[in-house]
Motif scaffolding. Structure first.
Motif, PDB file in Angstrom:
ATOM      1  N   ILE A  78      11.277   0.373  -1.723  1.00 38.64           N
ATOM      2  CA  ILE A  78      11.138   1.731  -2.265  1.00 38.64           C
ATOM      3  C   ILE A  78       9.734   2.219  -1.939  1.00 38.64           C
ATOM      4  N   SER A  79       9.640   3.431  -1.418  1.00 39.23           N
ATOM      5  CA  SER A  79       8.303   3.973  -1.158  1.00 39.23           C
ATOM      6  C   SER A  79       7.643   4.260  -2.503  1.00 39.23           C
ATOM      7  N   LEU A  80       6.332   4.040  -2.569  1.00 42.26           N
ATOM      8  CA  LEU A  80       5.610   4.288  -3.820  1.00 42.26           C
ATOM      9  C   LEU A  80       5.645   5.771  -4.187  1.00 42.26           C
ATOM     10  N   LYS A  81       5.678   6.622  -3.171  1.00 39.00           N
ATOM     11  CA  LYS A  81       5.756   8.061  -3.433  1.00 39.00           C
ATOM     12  C   LYS A  81       7.081   8.393  -4.118  1.00 39.00           C
ATOM     13  N   GLU A  82       8.158   7.812  -3.611  1.00 35.18           N
ATOM     14  CA  GLU A  82       9.477   8.027  -4.204  1.00 35.18           C
ATOM     15  C   GLU A  82       9.535   7.434  -5.610  1.00 35.18           C
ATOM     16  N   LEU A  83       8.920   6.260  -5.782  1.00 37.87           N
ATOM     17  CA  LEU A  83       8.895   5.626  -7.099  1.00 37.87           C
ATOM     18  C   LEU A  83       8.141   6.486  -8.105  1.00 37.87           C
ATOM     19  N   GLU A  84       7.013   7.047  -7.675  1.00 35.63           N
ATOM     20  CA  GLU A  84       6.216   7.888  -8.558  1.00 35.63           C
ATOM     21  C   GLU A  84       6.967   9.163  -8.944  1.00 35.63           C
ATOM     22  N   GLU A  85       7.675   9.750  -7.989  1.00 32.46           N
ATOM     23  CA  GLU A  85       8.403  10.997  -8.252  1.00 32.46           C
ATOM     24  C   GLU A  85       9.641  10.780  -9.118  1.00 32.46           C
ATOM     25  N   GLU A 112      14.513   6.890 -12.816  1.00 32.07           N
ATOM     26  CA  GLU A 112      15.762   6.671 -12.070  1.00 32.07           C
ATOM     27  C   GLU A 112      15.670   5.425 -11.203  1.00 32.07           C
ATOM     28  N   MET A 113      14.554   5.285 -10.476  1.00 27.75           N
ATOM     29  CA  MET A 113      14.388   4.146  -9.587  1.00 27.75           C
ATOM     30  C   MET A 113      14.308   2.848 -10.391  1.00 27.75           C
ATOM     31  N   PHE A 114      13.607   2.890 -11.526  1.00 24.16           N
ATOM     32  CA  PHE A 114      13.490   1.694 -12.338  1.00 24.16           C
ATOM     33  C   PHE A 114      14.835   1.303 -12.936  1.00 24.16           C
ATOM     34  N   LYS A 115      15.592   2.281 -13.352  1.00 27.31           N
ATOM     35  CA  LYS A 115      16.927   2.019 -13.931  1.00 27.31           C
ATOM     36  C   LYS A 115      17.779   1.260 -12.908  1.00 27.31           C
ATOM     37  N   GLU A 116      17.707   1.678 -11.656  1.00 27.72           N
ATOM     38  CA  GLU A 116      18.452   1.019 -10.584  1.00 27.72           C
ATOM     39  C   GLU A 116      17.950  -0.427 -10.363  1.00 27.72           C
ATOM     40  N   ALA A 156      16.313  -2.288 -12.609  1.00 29.62           N
ATOM     41  CA  ALA A 156      16.536  -3.067 -13.821  1.00 29.62           C
ATOM     42  C   ALA A 156      17.984  -3.563 -13.913  1.00 29.62           C
ATOM     43  N   ALA A 157      18.915  -2.823 -13.312  1.00 29.52           N
ATOM     44  CA  ALA A 157      20.322  -3.238 -13.327  1.00 29.52           C
ATOM     45  C   ALA A 157      20.517  -4.549 -12.575  1.00 29.52           C
ATOM     46  N   ASN A 158      19.599  -4.884 -11.675  1.00 27.55           N
ATOM     47  CA  ASN A 158      19.698  -6.109 -10.879  1.00 27.55           C
ATOM     48  C   ASN A 158      18.952  -7.289 -11.488  1.00 27.55           C
ATOM     49  N   ILE A 159      18.216  -7.059 -12.569  1.00 23.07           N
ATOM     50  CA  ILE A 159      17.428  -8.152 -13.169  1.00 23.07           C
ATOM     51  C   ILE A 159      18.302  -8.950 -14.119  1.00 23.07           C
ATOM     52  N   SER A 167       0.821  -1.217   0.000  1.00 26.42           N
ATOM     53  CA  SER A 167       0.000   0.000   0.000  1.00 26.42           C
ATOM     54  C   SER A 167       0.852   1.262   0.000  1.00 26.42           C
ATOM     55  N   LYS A 168       2.083   1.165   0.511  1.00 29.02           N
ATOM     56  CA  LYS A 168       2.951   2.346   0.548  1.00 29.02           C
ATOM     57  C   LYS A 168       4.343   2.102  -0.014  1.00 29.02           C
ATOM     58  N   SER A 169       4.693   0.823  -0.252  1.00 29.28           N
ATOM     59  CA  SER A 169       6.044   0.498  -0.703  1.00 29.28           C
ATOM     60  C   SER A 169       6.039  -0.600  -1.747  1.00 29.28           C
ATOM     61  N   LEU A 170       7.129  -0.619  -2.502  1.00 28.74           N
ATOM     62  CA  LEU A 170       7.426  -1.687  -3.443  1.00 28.74           C
ATOM     63  C   LEU A 170       8.629  -2.432  -2.879  1.00 28.74           C
ATOM     64  N   PHE A 171       8.510  -3.751  -2.758  1.00 31.07           N
ATOM     65  CA  PHE A 171       9.593  -4.571  -2.225  1.00 31.07           C
ATOM     66  C   PHE A 171      10.142  -5.434  -3.351  1.00 31.07           C
ATOM     67  N   HIS A 172      11.462  -5.376  -3.538  1.00 29.24           N
ATOM     68  CA  HIS A 172      12.121  -6.196  -4.549  1.00 29.24           C
ATOM     69  C   HIS A 172      12.692  -7.419  -3.848  1.00 29.24           C
ATOM     70  N   GLU A 173      12.169  -8.579  -4.221  1.00 29.45           N
ATOM     71  CA  GLU A 173      12.619  -9.852  -3.649  1.00 29.45           C
ATOM     72  C   GLU A 173      13.381 -10.631  -4.709  1.00 29.45           C
ATOM     73  N   TYR A 174      14.489 -11.217  -4.295  1.00 28.74           N
ATOM     74  CA  TYR A 174      15.261 -12.075  -5.196  1.00 28.74           C
ATOM     75  C   TYR A 174      15.622 -13.351  -4.458  1.00 28.74           C
ATOM     76  N   ASN A 175      15.240 -14.496  -5.017  1.00 28.54           N
ATOM     77  CA  ASN A 175      15.497 -15.799  -4.400  1.00 28.54           C
ATOM     78  C   ASN A 175      15.059 -15.865  -2.937  1.00 28.54           C
ATOM     79  N   GLY A 176      13.914 -15.289  -2.642  1.00 25.15           N
ATOM     80  CA  GLY A 176      13.358 -15.373  -1.291  1.00 25.15           C
ATOM     81  C   GLY A 176      13.843 -14.315  -0.324  1.00 25.15           C
ATOM     82  N   ASN A 177      14.722 -13.421  -0.741  1.00 29.84           N
ATOM     83  CA  ASN A 177      15.246 -12.368   0.136  1.00 29.84           C
ATOM     84  C   ASN A 177      14.841 -10.992  -0.384  1.00 29.84           C
TER      85      ASN A 177
END
Length: 197
Positions: A177-184, A188-192, A194-197, A162-172
């Protein structure tokens, strides 16, 4: 505010599709108990039939009749939609009301629920990077209040809270990232991320 601004900002001119959980129908009427219909059901211009395999038939609503505690929708025919919408393991628990532009852009039941602009943009960006993205919902039996729960690319899961996006990889959980920060700062946030995918 200038005159008319408030009315413009809050006016909803969207057209809607009423998606109902039914088997294949040869009849040109759909009968539903009024108490099972979503709020604002009367704004629907089309009705679509959803089976366990997905949505394979839709039609414009020709007439609506009240029959006791039931609402009867009359249609002229049941042509197949331009794009069949696959169930992807989800079923409909009740009739749901979907904005027509979301309905026509969807290929799966979960995509019908992409009402949030930020979620749509995030999904589009994920698809550009990864190609295929799985969408998870809050429940397997879809209702009007069902929400997007996560997006998954391989072992990467992006949980949509409801307020954050959580990036999980292999169960961790590796990033929050707060959704407000992601929206603003979406790009930039996606680029960061995507570098981990």
């Amino acid at each position: 505010m200038p005159i008319g601004t408030k009315e413009f900002l809050y006016k909803d001119d969207s057209e809607y599709v009423l998606v109902v959980p039914l088997g294949n129908s040869k009849e040109l009427t759909v009968r539903i108990m009024e108490e099972k219909l979503p709020k604002r059901w009367n704004r629907a211009k089309k009705i679509a039939l959803c089976t366990s395999n997905g949505i394979h038939h839709e039609s414009f609503i020709k007439n609506i009749i009240r029959d006791g505690k039931h609402i009867v929708f009359e249609v002229e025919s049941w042509p197949s939609p331009l794009n069949e919408i696959k169930s992807n393991g989800y079923t409909l628990a009740e009739p749901i009301l979907i904005k027509e532009h979301l309905y026509h852009g969807a290929y799966t039941i979960p995509e019908l629920l992409l009402e949030d602009n930020l979620q749509r943009q995030f999904l589009k960006m994920l698809k550009e990077v990864a190609g295929h993205v799985d969408i998870g919902l809050s429940t397997k039996a879809v209702a009007q209040n069902t929400r997007i729960s996560f997006f998954q690319v391989g072992n990467h899961i992006f949980h949509w809270g409801s307020k954050s996006l959580f990036h999980e990889y292999n169960g961790n959980i590796i990033k929050e990232i707060s959704l407000k920060e992601l929206e603003e700062n979406l790009f930039e946030m996606f680029k960061e991320l995507a570098a981990n995918i």
